[in-house]
Design a protein around this motif. Structure first.
Motif, PDB file in Angstrom:
ATOM      1  N   MET A   1       0.820  -1.186   0.000  1.00 37.94           N
ATOM      2  CA  MET A   1       0.000   0.000   0.000  1.00 37.94           C
ATOM      3  C   MET A   1       0.870   1.258   0.000  1.00 37.94           C
ATOM      4  SD  MET A   1      -3.075   0.983   2.480  1.00 37.94           S
ATOM      5  CE  MET A   1      -2.988   2.536   3.300  1.00 37.94           C
ATOM      6  N   TRP A   2       1.920   1.260   0.794  1.00 40.80           N
ATOM      7  CA  TRP A   2       2.788   2.436   0.853  1.00 40.80           C
ATOM      8  C   TRP A   2       3.486   2.675  -0.468  1.00 40.80           C
ATOM      9  CZ3 TRP A   2       2.124   6.110   4.103  1.00 40.80           C
ATOM     10  CH2 TRP A   2       1.567   5.828   5.348  1.00 40.80           C
ATOM     11  N   THR A   3       3.739   1.613  -1.206  1.00 40.74           N
ATOM     12  CA  THR A   3       4.360   1.777  -2.514  1.00 40.74           C
ATOM     13  C   THR A   3       3.428   2.552  -3.446  1.00 40.74           C
ATOM     14  OG1 THR A   3       5.512  -0.321  -2.202  1.00 40.74           O
ATOM     15  CG2 THR A   3       5.393   0.540  -4.448  1.00 40.74           C
ATOM     16  N   ALA A   4       2.155   2.210  -3.405  1.00 36.59           N
ATOM     17  CA  ALA A   4       1.178   2.907  -4.239  1.00 36.59           C
ATOM     18  C   ALA A   4       1.066   4.376  -3.836  1.00 36.59           C
ATOM     19  CB  ALA A   4      -0.176   2.216  -4.134  1.00 36.59           C
ATOM     20  N   ILE A   5       1.098   4.656  -2.547  1.00 44.13           N
ATOM     21  CA  ILE A   5       1.013   6.042  -2.074  1.00 44.13           C
ATOM     22  C   ILE A   5       2.229   6.846  -2.514  1.00 44.13           C
ATOM     23  CG2 ILE A   5       1.006   7.501  -0.004  1.00 44.13           C
ATOM     24  CD1 ILE A   5      -0.716   5.312   1.311  1.00 44.13           C
ATOM     25  N   VAL A   6       3.401   6.262  -2.369  1.00 40.38           N
ATOM     26  CA  VAL A   6       4.623   6.954  -2.782  1.00 40.38           C
ATOM     27  C   VAL A   6       4.632   7.174  -4.294  1.00 40.38           C
ATOM     28  CG1 VAL A   6       7.137   6.736  -2.951  1.00 40.38           C
ATOM     29  CG2 VAL A   6       5.981   6.193  -0.806  1.00 40.38           C
ATOM     30  N   LEU A   7       4.214   6.170  -5.069  1.00 40.90           N
ATOM     31  CA  LEU A   7       4.157   6.325  -6.519  1.00 40.90           C
ATOM     32  C   LEU A   7       3.152   7.397  -6.937  1.00 40.90           C
ATOM     33  CD1 LEU A   7       4.430   2.634  -7.749  1.00 40.90           C
ATOM     34  CD2 LEU A   7       6.140   4.451  -7.951  1.00 40.90           C
ATOM     35  N   ALA A   8       2.027   7.458  -6.246  1.00 40.69           N
ATOM     36  CA  ALA A   8       1.042   8.492  -6.542  1.00 40.69           C
ATOM     37  C   ALA A   8       1.598   9.879  -6.219  1.00 40.69           C
ATOM     38  CB  ALA A   8      -0.244   8.241  -5.762  1.00 40.69           C
ATOM     39  N   CYS A   9       2.318   9.998  -5.115  1.00 38.07           N
ATOM     40  CA  CYS A   9       2.931  11.281  -4.755  1.00 38.07           C
ATOM     41  C   CYS A   9       3.966  11.707  -5.785  1.00 38.07           C
ATOM     42  CB  CYS A   9       3.579  11.200  -3.376  1.00 38.07           C
ATOM     43  SG  CYS A   9       2.408  11.069  -2.028  1.00 38.07           S
ATOM     44  N   VAL A  10       4.799  10.778  -6.210  1.00 34.25           N
ATOM     45  CA  VAL A  10       5.813  11.090  -7.217  1.00 34.25           C
ATOM     46  C   VAL A  10       5.146  11.461  -8.535  1.00 34.25           C
ATOM     47  CG1 VAL A  10       7.687  10.092  -8.601  1.00 34.25           C
ATOM     48  CG2 VAL A  10       7.613   9.719  -6.135  1.00 34.25           C
ATOM     49  N   GLY A  11       4.104  10.734  -8.907  1.00 33.31           N
ATOM     50  CA  GLY A  11       3.382  11.038 -10.141  1.00 33.31           C
ATOM     51  C   GLY A  11       2.750  12.422 -10.105  1.00 33.31           C
ATOM     52  N   CYS A  12       2.143  12.783  -8.980  1.00 32.17           N
ATOM     53  CA  CYS A  12       1.537  14.114  -8.843  1.00 32.17           C
ATOM     54  C   CYS A  12       2.600  15.204  -8.922  1.00 32.17           C
ATOM     55  CB  CYS A  12       0.774  14.217  -7.526  1.00 32.17           C
ATOM     56  SG  CYS A  12      -0.758  13.287  -7.518  1.00 32.17           S
ATOM     57  N   TYR A  13       3.740  14.970  -8.283  1.00 29.40           N
ATOM     58  CA  TYR A  13       4.817  15.954  -8.322  1.00 29.40           C
ATOM     59  C   TYR A  13       5.335  16.126  -9.744  1.00 29.40           C
ATOM     60  CZ  TYR A  13       9.213  18.320  -7.521  1.00 29.40           C
ATOM     61  OH  TYR A  13      10.251  19.203  -7.568  1.00 29.40           O
ATOM     62  N   LEU A  14       5.528  15.019 -10.455  1.00 32.33           N
ATOM     63  CA  LEU A  14       6.012  15.101 -11.831  1.00 32.33           C
ATOM     64  C   LEU A  14       4.998  15.779 -12.751  1.00 32.33           C
ATOM     65  CD1 LEU A  14       7.767  11.640 -12.212  1.00 32.33           C
ATOM     66  CD2 LEU A  14       8.830  13.891 -11.951  1.00 32.33           C
ATOM     67  N   LEU A  15       3.721  15.537 -12.520  1.00 34.25           N
ATOM     68  CA  LEU A  15       2.692  16.186 -13.312  1.00 34.25           C
ATOM     69  C   LEU A  15       2.698  17.697 -13.063  1.00 34.25           C
ATOM     70  CD1 LEU A  15       0.365  15.715 -15.289  1.00 34.25           C
ATOM     71  CD2 LEU A  15      -1.131  15.424 -13.316  1.00 34.25           C
ATOM     72  N   LYS A  16       2.842  18.089 -11.806  1.00 33.81           N
ATOM     73  CA  LYS A  16       2.924  19.508 -11.468  1.00 33.81           C
ATOM     74  C   LYS A  16       4.167  20.131 -12.101  1.00 33.81           C
ATOM     75  CE  LYS A  16       2.021  22.895  -8.270  1.00 33.81           C
ATOM     76  NZ  LYS A  16       0.791  23.562  -8.115  1.00 33.81           N
ATOM     77  N   LEU A  17       5.279  19.431 -12.043  1.00 31.47           N
ATOM     78  CA  LEU A  17       6.527  19.919 -12.633  1.00 31.47           C
ATOM     79  C   LEU A  17       6.397  20.059 -14.146  1.00 31.47           C
ATOM     80  CD1 LEU A  17       9.458  20.696 -12.025  1.00 31.47           C
ATOM     81  CD2 LEU A  17      10.076  18.317 -12.413  1.00 31.47           C
ATOM     82  N   ALA A  18       5.712  19.115 -14.771  1.00 32.35           N
ATOM     83  CA  ALA A  18       5.492  19.200 -16.219  1.00 32.35           C
ATOM     84  C   ALA A  18       4.645  20.426 -16.560  1.00 32.35           C
ATOM     85  CB  ALA A  18       4.825  17.928 -16.724  1.00 32.35           C
ATOM     86  N   GLY A  19       3.636  20.714 -15.749  1.00 36.83           N
ATOM     87  CA  GLY A  19       2.810  21.898 -15.982  1.00 36.83           C
ATOM     88  C   GLY A  19       3.589  23.183 -15.826  1.00 36.83           C
ATOM     89  N   LEU A  20       4.487  23.219 -14.859  1.00 37.69           N
ATOM     90  CA  LEU A  20       5.303  24.414 -14.648  1.00 37.69           C
ATOM     91  C   LEU A  20       6.363  24.564 -15.725  1.00 37.69           C
ATOM     92  CD1 LEU A  20       5.775  24.239 -10.777  1.00 37.69           C
ATOM     93  CD2 LEU A  20       4.355  25.838 -12.070  1.00 37.69           C
ATOM     94  N   SER A  21       6.715  23.470 -16.390  1.00 42.07           N
ATOM     95  CA  SER A  21       7.771  23.499 -17.399  1.00 42.07           C
ATOM     96  C   SER A  21       7.263  23.907 -18.781  1.00 42.07           C
ATOM     97  CB  SER A  21       8.428  22.122 -17.498  1.00 42.07           C
ATOM     98  OG  SER A  21       8.975  21.759 -16.252  1.00 42.07           O
ATOM     99  N   LEU A  22       5.947  23.989 -18.951  1.00 39.03           N
ATOM    100  CA  LEU A  22       5.405  24.360 -20.259  1.00 39.03           C
ATOM    101  C   LEU A  22       5.726  25.812 -20.575  1.00 39.03           C
ATOM    102  CD1 LEU A  22       1.893  22.693 -20.187  1.00 39.03           C
ATOM    103  CD2 LEU A  22       3.834  22.052 -21.593  1.00 39.03           C
ATOM    104  N   PRO A  23       6.001  26.105 -21.841  1.00 42.86           N
ATOM    105  CA  PRO A  23       6.251  27.497 -22.214  1.00 42.86           C
ATOM    106  C   PRO A  23       4.993  28.353 -22.038  1.00 42.86           C
ATOM    107  CG  PRO A  23       6.738  25.994 -24.038  1.00 42.86           C
ATOM    108  CD  PRO A  23       6.169  25.193 -22.936  1.00 42.86           C
ATOM    109  N   GLU A  24       5.180  29.620 -21.800  1.00 39.76           N
ATOM    110  CA  GLU A  24       4.067  30.558 -21.567  1.00 39.76           C
ATOM    111  C   GLU A  24       3.130  30.634 -22.773  1.00 39.76           C
ATOM    112  OE1 GLU A  24       2.020  32.969 -19.016  1.00 39.76           O
ATOM    113  OE2 GLU A  24       3.922  32.007 -18.567  1.00 39.76           O
ATOM    114  N   ARG A  25       3.672  30.526 -23.983  1.00 35.13           N
ATOM    115  CA  ARG A  25       2.829  30.639 -25.185  1.00 35.13           C
ATOM    116  C   ARG A  25       1.834  29.485 -25.278  1.00 35.13           C
ATOM    117  NH1 ARG A  25       4.962  27.109 -28.881  1.00 35.13           N
ATOM    118  NH2 ARG A  25       7.152  26.574 -28.548  1.00 35.13           N
TER     119      ARG A  25
END
Length: 98
Positions: A1-25
């Protein structure tokens, strides 16, 4: 169960990072702005549908549907949010009493 929680946290962080990495245009494009405005509405509608029409693994129609119907009518009449929430819960409670 903890593996799934950690993977979900990492996935959410990477998704947020991808959104912040998009160009302004890309973010300023009108289509992206419209989609970004509609996504929360679609997610909330899906959550409401699941909570109202499901009971475990089966579909069900009970007092919650009438509470939702009251909420929809109250929102269409532009009643205050507190009236919508309290009214929907009172309608559902009264139907359950019957």
């Amino acid at each position: 169960m903890w593996t799934a929680i950690v993977l979900a946290c990492v996935g959410c962080y990477l998704l947020k990072l991808a959104g912040l990495s998009l160009p302004e245009r890309v973010l300023d494009h009108p289509t992206v702005e419209r989609i970004a405005d509609l996504i929360p509405v679609a997610l909330l509608a899906a959550l409401v549908a699941v909570q109202v029409f499901s009971d475990g693994t089966s579909l069900t129609v009970d007092a919650r549907v009438l509470g939702l119907a009251f909420a929809v009518v109250a929102l269409l009449l532009r009643m205050p949010f507190l009236v919508v929430v309290v009214g929907a819960s009172v309608v559902a409670a009264l139907v359950r009493l019957l």
